[in-house]
Design a protein around this motif. Structure first.
Motif, PDB file in Angstrom:
ATOM      1  N   HIS A  86       0.850  -1.188   0.000  1.00 51.50           N
ATOM      2  CA  HIS A  86       0.000   0.000   0.000  1.00 51.50           C
ATOM      3  C   HIS A  86       0.888   1.241   0.000  1.00 51.50           C
ATOM      4  N   PRO A  87       0.625   2.203  -0.891  1.00 49.88           N
ATOM      5  CA  PRO A  87       1.508   3.371  -0.997  1.00 49.88           C
ATOM      6  C   PRO A  87       1.712   4.115   0.320  1.00 49.88           C
ATOM      7  N   LEU A  88       0.683   4.198   1.139  1.00 51.16           N
ATOM      8  CA  LEU A  88       0.827   4.903   2.411  1.00 51.16           C
ATOM      9  C   LEU A  88       1.771   4.157   3.343  1.00 51.16           C
ATOM     10  N   VAL A  89       1.590   2.854   3.446  1.00 45.69           N
ATOM     11  CA  VAL A  89       2.425   2.046   4.338  1.00 45.69           C
ATOM     12  C   VAL A  89       3.867   2.016   3.848  1.00 45.69           C
ATOM     13  N   SER A  90       4.066   1.713   2.561  1.00 44.40           N
ATOM     14  CA  SER A  90       5.431   1.638   2.028  1.00 44.40           C
ATOM     15  C   SER A  90       6.103   3.004   2.029  1.00 44.40           C
ATOM     16  N   GLY A  91       5.329   4.088   1.818  1.00 45.99           N
ATOM     17  CA  GLY A  91       5.893   5.424   1.863  1.00 45.99           C
ATOM     18  C   GLY A  91       6.377   5.793   3.256  1.00 45.99           C
ATOM     19  N   ILE A  92       5.567   5.469   4.271  1.00 44.10           N
ATOM     20  CA  ILE A  92       5.974   5.736   5.653  1.00 44.10           C
ATOM     21  C   ILE A  92       7.203   4.907   6.012  1.00 44.10           C
ATOM     22  N   TYR A  93       7.198   3.650   5.626  1.00 45.19           N
ATOM     23  CA  TYR A  93       8.338   2.790   5.927  1.00 45.19           C
ATOM     24  C   TYR A  93       9.607   3.296   5.248  1.00 45.19           C
ATOM     25  N   LEU A  94       9.470   3.791   4.028  1.00 49.06           N
ATOM     26  CA  LEU A  94      10.622   4.322   3.313  1.00 49.06           C
ATOM     27  C   LEU A  94      11.179   5.551   4.018  1.00 49.06           C
ATOM     28  N   GLY A  95      10.281   6.438   4.454  1.00 48.31           N
ATOM     29  CA  GLY A  95      10.733   7.630   5.159  1.00 48.31           C
ATOM     30  C   GLY A  95      11.396   7.308   6.488  1.00 48.31           C
ATOM     31  N   VAL A  96      10.787   6.404   7.249  1.00 47.50           N
ATOM     32  CA  VAL A  96      11.351   6.020   8.544  1.00 47.50           C
ATOM     33  C   VAL A  96      12.699   5.330   8.355  1.00 47.50           C
ATOM     34  N   SER A  97      12.806   4.471   7.346  1.00 51.20           N
ATOM     35  CA  SER A  97      14.064   3.776   7.084  1.00 51.20           C
ATOM     36  C   SER A  97      15.183   4.766   6.761  1.00 51.20           C
TER      37      SER A  97
END
Length: 228
Positions: free
Chosen positions: A168-179
């Motif tokens: 999901h773009p929201l989940v993967s986007g947040i994970y990318l930012g946090v990473s």
């Protein structure tokens, strides 16, 4: 007499302290001398091969091209634009891991940022556009005995609830930012500079996260979930 004979045949000790003093900070930190000033031509001509990722890239290229030729040999056409996108993505992977971004990324923060952006955003866009999942499904035979082969595992993975959630773009986007934040504000950044394994894990992590992110954005996940 024996000790004297051995000492006479032994080379005089080198001045290790002077060698340490002459070593640059780049050599002490990375094991390599400071590269030349980053002129425009050197962004293409300067290379320090990373044989692991070069082997990965070559394997990816061979698999895709063989699959495409097998599909066309069966009478089905495969868009040339997708093949070109895959090849370009593989070439950029070699450049980002063995070319100037990798060399200057050891000593310049801006170059390291460039390397990370290419690995996380540009390469995944090209690889996702090439649609390797559809190619793999069309060139892999399914099993009729109830067991799971390559085609069944592909369907199982890309239609699972866990992957649906992660893509999901929201989940993967947040994970990318946090990473990204955790990478630069924890010892992980230094580990990636000092250790080959740390650098390899960094590349694998951000490449995977970028692929999942753009896979979800393009809507390929929904299309593959329907089996198309």
């Amino acid at each position: 007499i024996g000790v004297s004979t051995v000492l006479a045949r032994t080379a005089p000790p080198s001045n290790e302290q002077e060698e340490y003093i002459d070593a640059t900070a780049a050599l002490i930190l990375t094991g390599y001398d400071m590269p030349p000033d980053p002129e425009f031509a050197l962004w293409v001509l300067l290379w320090r091969p990373d044989w692991l990722w070069t082997a990965v890239a070559i394997t990816m290229a061979i698999w895709y091209l063989r699959s495409m030729w097998r599909l066309e040999g069966a009478g089905e056409k495969w868009p040339l634009s997708r093949s070109a996108s895959w090849v370009l993505g593989v070439v950029l992977l070699v450049w980002a891991t063995s070319g100037a971004p990798a060399v200057y990324g050891k000593v310049l923060f801006s170059a390291q940022i460039l390397q990370l952006m290419v690995i996380t955003f540009l390469i995944p866009v090209l690889l996702v556009f090439a649609d390797p999942i559809t190619l793999a499904r069309r060139t892999t035979r399914g099993r009729e005995d109830g067991t799971r082969g390559q085609k069944e595992w592909l369907s199982q993975i890309f239609t699972s609830r866990v992957f649906s959630f992660m893509a999901h773009p929201l989940v993967s986007g947040i994970y990318l930012g946090v990473s990204t934040v955790l990478f630069y504000f924890t010892p992980a950044f230094r580990v990636s500079l000092e250790y080959v394994l740390g650098n390899g894990l960094m590349i694998a992590h951000f490449l995977t996260v970028g692929l999942i992110f753009f896979y979800g954005i393009t809507g390929d996940h929904a299309r593959h979930s329907r089996g198309t």
